[in-house]
Design an enzyme around this catalytic site. Structure first.
Site, PDB file in Angstrom:
ATOM      1  CD  GLN A  75      17.909 -31.408 -56.747  1.00 16.25           C
ATOM      2  OE1 GLN A  75      17.657 -31.391 -55.548  1.00 16.25           O
ATOM      3  NE2 GLN A  75      18.203 -32.516 -57.402  1.00 16.25           N
ATOM      4  CD  GLU A  92       3.939 -35.575 -58.515  1.00 20.42           C
ATOM      5  OE1 GLU A  92       2.757 -35.516 -58.137  1.00 20.42           O
ATOM      6  OE2 GLU A  92       4.435 -36.588 -59.071  1.00 20.42           O
ATOM      7  NE  ARG A  94      13.097 -30.855 -56.326  1.00 20.65           N
ATOM      8  CZ  ARG A  94      13.828 -31.424 -57.275  1.00 20.65           C
ATOM      9  NH1 ARG A  94      14.462 -30.674 -58.154  1.00 20.65           N
ATOM     10  NH2 ARG A  94      13.901 -32.728 -57.370  1.00 20.65           N
TER      11      ARG A  94
END
Length: 296
Positions: A75, A92, A94
């Site tokens: 994503q 954040e 990720r």
């Protein structure tokens, strides 16, 4: 059939669903306004200072980093362009995991939002993922109300919660700071915290919270404890005061030795932490030298 979980209008309405690299909504706009997924240098990205989540589980970040190494970032991050960098609107965790995984670039969609929309998106994303502790969530609601003059029912509508849920969440901010930290550290539950709320004295709140943790009291047992406290408030208050005097005395003794402010925070029956304040690099070096000389 289990209903799909959502909050308010949800992130889907604020971050449109994509078709390929172009969203359904964006297909209707002019070509120069189309937001496409693109790769952004990870060093050009900075976290959102208004991000409601302040605590990130490092083990969880490393687990996600391992997954990213194998499968990449599924994503994309949602970013907003600032003067010389990109600010994270959503993703954040990720981003942190991608840095830990050693990625040089990350997939992202660049959007333009108002400051209020950024706060709302960050809050909704964290609530949907259940990433916020109770105090972080309460502070996020309070910030939306104070910074944008929203009412509690307006905040409730945006995150698809009842007005009562918002009110109960924000009431946790009336707890003593030490009790709030115990809630953040998962030493007591939100149920315990709400039971303590009717007590106005912060020291008494902290005393009861510590007792809950030490004796592993249930919420029902805590309710009984509060009822007994109401029947005999003086003796309990005296018990708390005596504990406070002991720690204040110890703080003063250490302060005289080290020469700076010292705070003792009791966390459980036989555990706690000592905080030593310093106000310059020179003072820090002085304190370190002091400890080193004590070893000799």
């Amino acid at each position: 059939m289990v209903a799909k979980r959502g909050l308010g209008k949800g992130l889907d309405s604020m971050i449109p669903e994509k078709i390929g690299n172009i969203s359904k909504e964006e297909k209707k706009t002019e070509p120069n306004n189309v937001s496409r997924e693109t790769l952004i240098n990870i060093n050009e990205i900075e976290p959102n200072k208004s991000q409601p989540r302040k605590n990130f589980n490092e083990d969880g970040i490393l687990e996600l980093a391992d997954s990213i190494k194998q499968y990449g970032i599924i994503q994309p991050l949602i970013l907003q362009k600032k003067d010389k960098y990109y600010e994270i609107v959503a993703g954040e965790r990720r981003w942190r995991a991608a840095r830990a995984a050693g990625l040089k670039k990350v997939p992202a969609i660049i959007k333009n939002y108002t400051t209020q929309e950024i706060m709302e998106i960050a809050l909704i994303e964290n609530i949907q993922r259940e990433d916020l502790n109770p105090i972080e969530e309460a502070i996020a609601y309070q910030n939306l109300i104070s910074e944008f003059n929203l009412k509690q029912d307006e905040v409730a509508e945006r995150v698809s919660k009842s007005r009562t849920a918002i009110t109960n969440s924000m009431r946790l901010l009336k707890l003593d700071r030490r009790v709030q930290q115990m809630l953040i550290d998962d030493m007591i539950s939100s149920g315990h915290a709400r039971t303590i709320l009717p007590i106005e004295d912060g020291d008494v709140q902290y005393h009861i919270a510590t007792k809950i943790f030490d004796e592993k009291l249930s919420v029902r047992e805590t309710e009984k404890l509060i009822k007994n406290l109401n029947k005999n408030p003086i003796s309990k208050k005296q018990e708390v005061d005596n504990s406070i005097y002991i720690y204040k005395d110890l703080e003063e003794k250490i302060k005289r030795i080290i020469g700076t402010k010292v705070t003792i925070n009791k966390k459980s029956k036989n555990k706690g932490k000592i905080e030593i304040e310093y106000y310059s690099e020179e003072e820090l070096e002085r304190i370190i030298d002091l400890f080193e000389n004590m070893e000799q």
